[in-house]
Design a protein around this motif. Structure first.
Motif, PDB file in Angstrom:
ATOM      1  N   PRO A  33       1.382   6.137   1.438  1.00 14.83           N
ATOM      2  CA  PRO A  33       1.942   4.568   1.510  1.00 14.83           C
ATOM      3  C   PRO A  33       0.843   3.620   1.793  1.00 14.83           C
ATOM      4  N   GLU A  34       1.255   2.497   1.204  1.00 18.29           N
ATOM      5  CA  GLU A  34       0.318   1.133   1.309  1.00 18.29           C
ATOM      6  C   GLU A  34      -0.276   1.157   2.701  1.00 18.29           C
ATOM      7  N   GLU A  35       0.593   1.121   3.732  1.00 17.85           N
ATOM      8  CA  GLU A  35       0.217   0.903   5.061  1.00 17.85           C
ATOM      9  C   GLU A  35      -0.790   1.833   5.688  1.00 17.85           C
ATOM     10  N   ALA A  36      -0.465   3.174   5.409  1.00 14.81           N
ATOM     11  CA  ALA A  36      -1.416   4.749   5.647  1.00 14.81           C
ATOM     12  C   ALA A  36      -2.773   4.351   5.026  1.00 14.81           C
ATOM     13  N   PHE A  37      -2.703   3.838   3.889  1.00 14.31           N
ATOM     14  CA  PHE A  37      -4.155   3.659   3.319  1.00 14.31           C
ATOM     15  C   PHE A  37      -4.746   2.590   3.993  1.00 14.31           C
ATOM     16  N   ALA A  38      -4.115   1.642   4.054  1.00 14.46           N
ATOM     17  CA  ALA A  38      -4.947   0.429   4.591  1.00 14.46           C
ATOM     18  C   ALA A  38      -5.358   0.552   6.036  1.00 14.46           C
ATOM     19  N   THR A  39      -4.735   1.605   6.596  1.00 16.63           N
ATOM     20  CA  THR A  39      -5.077   2.067   8.307  1.00 16.63           C
ATOM     21  C   THR A  39      -6.151   2.874   8.024  1.00 16.63           C
ATOM     22  N   LEU A  40      -6.273   3.711   6.935  1.00 19.90           N
ATOM     23  CA  LEU A  40      -7.363   4.852   7.022  1.00 19.90           C
ATOM     24  C   LEU A  40      -8.620   3.794   6.642  1.00 19.90           C
TER      25      LEU A  40
END
Length: 93
Positions: A33-40
């Motif tokens: 998901p977008e949020e997980a990739f952003a956090t990464l």
């Protein structure tokens, strides 16, 4: 391999509400998901959207107006292309 009809779905608890569509993670194997990739990437989702708008960043899949995912192979390729390594060349003296 079981067909789609044979795969059991998770049971819902009585009275439980489904989360809003924009907060649910897509049920696609290998999708981030977008949020997980952003956090990464140590970014906010808003900053990641800004990078997409500029054409910078990893390839993505837009599932709907409010849902963007990144495929595992694309995430891996993006991270590999931004890898910084230290060259340990042994100097003989």
């Amino acid at each position: 391999m079981k067909s789609e009809a044979e795969v059991p779905l998770p049971a819902c608890q009585a009275g439980a509400r489904r989360p809003a569509a924009h907060t649910r993670e897509p049920m696609i194997p290998g999708a981030t998901p977008e949020e997980a990739f952003a956090t990464l990437l140590a970014l906010t989702a808003k900053a990641l959207r800004g990078k997409r708008r500029k054409g910078d960043g990893s390839p993505y899949v837009r599932l709907s107006r409010s849902t963007t995912i990144y495929l595992a192979n694309d995430v891996r390729a993006y991270l590999t292309s931004h890898r910084v390594g230290i060259s340990l060349v042994r100097q003989e003296g």
